[in-house]
Design an enzyme around this catalytic site. Structure first.
Site, PDB file in Angstrom:
ATOM      1  N   ARG A   1     -15.263  -0.962   3.316  1.00 32.34           N
ATOM      2  CA  ARG A   1     -14.630  -2.263   3.575  1.00 32.34           C
ATOM      3  C   ARG A   1     -15.156  -2.842   4.894  1.00 32.34           C
ATOM      4  NH1 ARG A   1     -10.806  -5.311   0.685  1.00 32.34           N
ATOM      5  NH2 ARG A   1      -8.862  -4.723   1.706  1.00 32.34           N
TER       6      ARG A   1
ATOM      7  N   GLU B   1     -18.196 -11.617 -17.622  1.00 32.94           N
ATOM      8  CA  GLU B   1     -17.410 -12.220 -16.547  1.00 32.94           C
ATOM      9  C   GLU B   1     -17.965 -13.579 -16.125  1.00 32.94           C
ATOM     10  OE1 GLU B   1     -14.613 -11.157 -15.988  1.00 32.94           O
ATOM     11  OE2 GLU B   1     -14.827  -9.207 -16.969  1.00 32.94           O
TER      12      GLU B   1
ATOM     13  N   ARG C   1       0.820  -1.217   0.000  1.00 30.81           N
ATOM     14  CA  ARG C   1       0.000   0.000   0.000  1.00 30.81           C
ATOM     15  C   ARG C   1       0.851   1.263   0.000  1.00 30.81           C
ATOM     16  NH1 ARG C   1      -2.480  -4.243   0.754  1.00 30.81           N
ATOM     17  NH2 ARG C   1      -4.688  -4.459   0.228  1.00 30.81           N
TER      18      ARG C   1
ATOM     19  N   TRP D   1     -13.103   4.555   1.711  1.00 34.44           N
ATOM     20  CA  TRP D   1     -12.761   3.167   1.350  1.00 34.44           C
ATOM     21  C   TRP D   1     -12.921   2.244   2.556  1.00 34.44           C
ATOM     22  CZ3 TRP D   1     -12.013  -0.207  -2.383  1.00 34.44           C
ATOM     23  CH2 TRP D   1     -11.172  -1.312  -2.203  1.00 34.44           C
TER      24      TRP D   1
ATOM     25  N   HIS E   1      -1.539  -9.608 -14.519  1.00 34.55           N
ATOM     26  CA  HIS E   1      -2.971  -9.823 -14.272  1.00 34.55           C
ATOM     27  C   HIS E   1      -3.604 -10.461 -15.517  1.00 34.55           C
ATOM     28  CE1 HIS E   1      -6.601  -9.163 -11.963  1.00 34.55           C
ATOM     29  NE2 HIS E   1      -7.182  -9.032 -13.127  1.00 34.55           N
TER      30      HIS E   1
ATOM     31  N   HIS F   1     -11.996 -19.168 -16.838  1.00 35.76           N
ATOM     32  CA  HIS F   1     -12.591 -17.829 -16.831  1.00 35.76           C
ATOM     33  C   HIS F   1     -12.173 -17.046 -18.070  1.00 35.76           C
ATOM     34  CE1 HIS F   1     -14.000 -13.977 -15.108  1.00 35.76           C
ATOM     35  NE2 HIS F   1     -12.965 -13.491 -15.774  1.00 35.76           N
TER      36      HIS F   1
HETATM   37 ZN   LIG Z   1     -12.714 -11.625 -16.767  1.00 30.95          ZN
END
Ligand SMILES: [Zn+2]
Ligand SMILES: *[C@@H]1O[C@H](CO)[C@@H](O)[C@H](O)[C@H]1NC(C)=O
Ligand SMILES: *[C@@H]1O[C@H](CO)[C@@H](O)[C@H](O)[C@H]1NC(C)=O
Ligand SMILES: *[C@@H]1O[C@H](CO)[C@@H](O)[C@H](O)[C@H]1NC(C)=O
Ligand SMILES: *[C@@H]1O[C@H](CO)[C@@H](O)[C@H](O)[C@H]1NC(C)=O
Ligand SMILES: *[C@@H]1O[C@H](CO)[C@@H](O)[C@H](O)[C@H]1NC(C)=O
Ligand SMILES: *[C@@H]1O[C@H](CO)[C@@H](O)[C@H](O)[C@H]1NC(C)=O
Ligand SMILES: *[C@@H]1O[C@H](CO)[C@@H](O)[C@H](O)[C@H]1NC(C)=O
Ligand SMILES: *[C@@H]1O[C@H](CO)[C@@H](O)[C@H](O)[C@H]1NC(C)=O
Ligand SMILES: *[C@@H]1O[C@H](CO)[C@@H](O)[C@H](O)[C@H]1NC(C)=O
Ligand SMILES: *[C@@H]1O[C@H](CO)[C@@H](O)[C@H](O)[C@H]1NC(C)=O
Ligand SMILES: *[C@@H]1O[C@H](CO)[C@@H](O)[C@H](O)[C@H]1NC(C)=O
Ligand SMILES: CC(=O)N[C@H]1CO[C@H](CO)[C@@H](O)[C@@H]1O
Length: 628
Positions: free
Chosen positions: A479, A402, A181, A475, A344, A374
């Site tokens: 959370r 998705e 972070r 945030w 990613h 996926h």
């Molecule tokens: Zn995806």
């Protein structure tokens, strides 16, 4: 390539409006698809090049320019469509009208200079994200060792991810969590500029702000409300899991935390978004053979390529379209040694009907096997709707996209299926079923509040509810409220913890993942029915069922040619997003968790405020209130 200045754009608009009356809709749409394919192809190639080689400084500029060229072309076509067909009231054909409406909407409407700036900001954030490293933790001194050579420092992927998943050292986890972070905070100023610029584009495109534009892609009245209602439906299931896991964590880390909300760094994931890696000390029946087949995959010498073939075989067994030569030639499925890439995982449509690619730093384990399904789901969808006119080459909504591969994976990970492909010796028993559903829940139920809140946060950033001085408190409010987690330490005033998540800084909308997590169970249920699977939903494997495949491809081929409730109808026979399928799937686990939680006399829920929750004791929340 020809470049249009803004002045020539205006001139074209005037010319077109003078002669436009004679043009006909079919010509215009045909031209749009033909020239659009070239535009999208050029832009996709430029962006692919950046993602697979972050070390080449010349590539981001080319990608930003390509983005600007594409945007300029889209604006020109929008202006032409408006000049020629006005408000479309004279167009009777619903399909053509829908195409023209989409062409007239450009979303973010920015000048070339601003588009380049916006793309550069996003690429810069991505680069910060993927090229920074942190000092490795020393097991000996139990602190970071910054004397290690830089090449040995930890990257986000794989080293930091690996430690977040597998370390059981509370302090090491807090170190990695915090250090990442600290890097994320480097992007805060870029992000502020990105928000302003993106909002400017959305307003110039006719929307209130960027969140308003993103939500419009779902074509639902009161979309925020639909999402919130859906979340409330599954919240009780999440609370059962949260309560159970918190008890296990208190036993694993005795005395290390006293809050009713769980410290965010000990959930086995950099963002506490999936808790699958906590299986080693939370599994309901640890003595029963594991449903994680990673060890077996390694024993059988699985490679990334073999994993991709297993997935392709599954799709083909349903009669779906197989991955083509270009896919196998051009995809990147392993992390290169010699350069940084965006690890990613992602799936790419080059929009020319032939070129489809995946980019993924695959590791041989069960989680990545699921990820491959996926990503391949995106490719399958691209291929299924490739014959649609260009404006319709999209998911019915972003959430559908998705859900495709995840629907496949629900079938693939069943013990029933893993046995068929030789990865598991099934001993089908109640205990094994609960272990299986528990593993699924650590992935999918744990994810629900996270999948929901990311865009609740971003919508509030885009509409000005949160500004840069409240990014972080906002945030953590969300959370804690939705996920029931708290940070492991007081956050600095200039922290930008939301920016620790890739989708936030690379401008990928996220509510689609939440939508998907609900819808995929509806798709799965419908396909299981088509395959005549009559056992409990969670046991269904529709492998080799052409009937299930036909049902699926009927929906996939629609692309975005109709509003999503029509696509939903096509596969499920009704039009609504509906949590009843996911609820039915997890029902046996929910009953089991309830029983365990009640036996332990545990309390449900957590304190909703932050940072107050840090100082409160476990038993203050809603003891017994969800027991009804
Ligand atoms: Zn995806
Ligand atoms: C489509 O393109 C052709 C040639 O490229 C051109 O002659 C025609 O006028 C265009 N039609 C429209 C409607 O723009
Ligand atoms: C990546 O970029 C570097 C620097 O320009 C270059 O030397 C290298 O050949 C590129 N690698 C690939 C695979 O394109
Ligand atoms: C569209 O429909 C209206 C009324 O149904 C009709 O008068 C008109 O001629 C139609 N226009 C075209 C272009 O077909
Ligand atoms: C992006 O990063 C480059 C290299 O660090 C820097 O020179 C440039 O100013 C940055 N661009 C923006 C828009 O901040
Ligand atoms: C530290 O311990 C972990 C296991 O807890 C191990 O995987 C890792 O390799 C060790 N690191 C070093 C630098 O020895
Ligand atoms: C830190 O790293 C250096 C360089 O690899 C090594 O010589 C030293 O032993 C390490 N220190 C500790 C405490 O692990
Ligand atoms: C994070 O940054 C702060 C300064 O803002 C520093 O005090 C702290 O040591 C850093 N923590 C880690 C783990 O890098
Ligand atoms: C984009 O912005 C320009 C300049 O403000 C405007 O003329 C044009 O109509 C807008 N286009 C769209 C599709 O919103
Ligand atoms: C894929 O690679 C093979 C072997 O190099 C080649 O013969 C074929 O033309 C390629 N196909 C595509 C679509 O890239
Ligand atoms: C299943 O059991 C057989 C016989 O004990 C063994 O040879 C095989 O390796 C096992 N397979 C798996 C996937 O565990
Ligand atoms: C499913 O069962 C129905 C009714 O028994 C039958 O008509 C149909 O052919 C079966 N479908 C498949 C794919 O087996
Ligand atoms: C129960 C429910 O939400 N019904 C909705 C299903 O979807 C149709 C059409 O989209 C709505 O009109 C219903 O209200």
């Amino acid at each position: 390539m020809e470049r249009h200045t803004l002045a020539s754009l205006a001139l074209i608009t005037i010319l077109v409006s003078l002669v436009g009356a004679q043009s006909n809709v079919d010509d215009f749409l045909a031209n749009y698809s033909t020239s659009g394919e070239q535009q999208y192809y050029a832009d996709t190639v430029a962006n692919w090049n950046v993602a697979v080689n972050l070390d080449d400084d010349s590539l981001p500029g080319l990608a930003a320019q390509a983005d600007a060229d594409l945007a300029e072309w889209e604006q020109m076509m929008a202006a032409q469509a408006t000049a020629q067909f006005g408000d479309l009231s004279s167009i009777n054909d619903t399909s053509k009208k829908r195409q023209l409406k989409m062409i007239q909407t450009v979303g973010l409407n920015l000048t070339s200079t601003d588009t380049i700036l916006l793309s550069t900001l996003i690429i810069n954030m991505t680069t910060v994200f993927n090229t920074n490293r942190i000092c490795p933790w020393s097991n000996l001194t139990r602190e970071p060792n910054c004397s290690m050579p830089f090449q040995k420092w930890w990257r986000i992927d794989p080293e930091m991810f690996d430690r977040m998943s597998h370390s059981r050292d509370y302090d090491e986890l807090a170190y990695v969590w915090t250090a990442w972070r600290n890097i994320s905070a480097l992007n805060k100023e870029y992000f502020e500029q990105y928000v302003d610029l993106s909002n400017k584009g959305a307003r110039q495109g006719g929307f209130k702000d960027t969140g308003d534009y993103w939500r419009s892609l779902f074509e639902s009245e009161d979309f925020k409300n639909l999402m919130d209602q859906t979340f409330q439906e599954i919240l009780p299931l999440y609370e059962e899991l949260h309560t159970y896991i918190r008890r296990k964590l208190l036993a694993q880390y005795p005395g290390r935390f006293k809050t009713s909300a769980i410290p965010a760094h000990i959930l086995g994931n950099m963002w506490a978004q999936e808790w699958t890696d906590l299986g080693d000390f939370t599994t309901p029946f640890p003595d029963i053979a594991t449903v994680d087949v990673t060890a077996e995959m390694l024993a059988q010498n699985y490679t990334p390529l073999k994993m991709f073939h297993v997935a392709d075989d599954f799709y083909q067994s349903l009669g779906l379209i197989k991955m083509n030569d270009g896919f196998w030639n051009n995809s990147i499925i392993e992390q290169p040694e010699n350069r940084s890439i965006v690890c990613h995982a992602s799936a790419w449509d080059f929009v020319n009907g032939q070129d489809f690619r995946v980019k993924m730093c695959t590791k041989v384990n069960m989680a990545d096997l699921v990820t491959i399904h996926h990503e391949m789901g995106h490719i399958e969808y691209y291929m299924q709707y490739a014959k649609q006119p260009l404006p319709f080459r999209n998911g019915a909504n972003p959430g559908f996209h998705e859900a495709i591969g995840d629907t496949m994976a629900l079938s693939v990970v069943t013990p029933q299926h893993l046995q068929k492909i030789g990865l598991l010796n099934s001993t089908s028993s109640n205990e094994q079923d609960i272990n299986f559903l528990f593993k699924q829940a650590l992935g999918k139920v744990a994810f629900l509040p996270f999948g929901y809140l990311i865009d609740v946060w971003r919508w509030s950033v885009f509409d000005g509810t949160y500004n840069s001085s409240t990014y972080n408190t906002g945030w953590w409010d969300l959370r804690t409220k939705y996920q029931g987690i708290v940070p492991p330490n007081d956050r600095p005033v200039d922290a930008f913890d939301a920016g620790s998540k890739s989708h936030v800084i690379d401008s990928t909308p996220y509510i689609s993942y939440f939508f998907s997590e609900i819808a995929q169970f509806q798709f799965y249920e419908a396909m299981c029915k088509a395959a005549n699977q009559t056992d409990a939903l969670y046991k269904c494997d529709f492998y080799q069922s052409k009937a299930a495949g036909d049902l699926f491809s009927g929906m996939l081929q629609l692309g975005n040619s109709q509003p999503w409730p029509q696509a939903m109808q096509k596969i499920t026979g009704q039009q609504n997003l509906d949590a009843s399928a996911i609820s039915e799937y997890f029902k046996p686990l929910r009953d089991w968790l309830r029983n365990e939680n009640v036996k332990a006399g545990d309390c449900y829920g957590w304190d909703y405020t932050w940072p107050d929750a840090v100082t409160k004791n476990l038993n203050t929340p809603r003891c017994g209130s969800t027991l009804a």
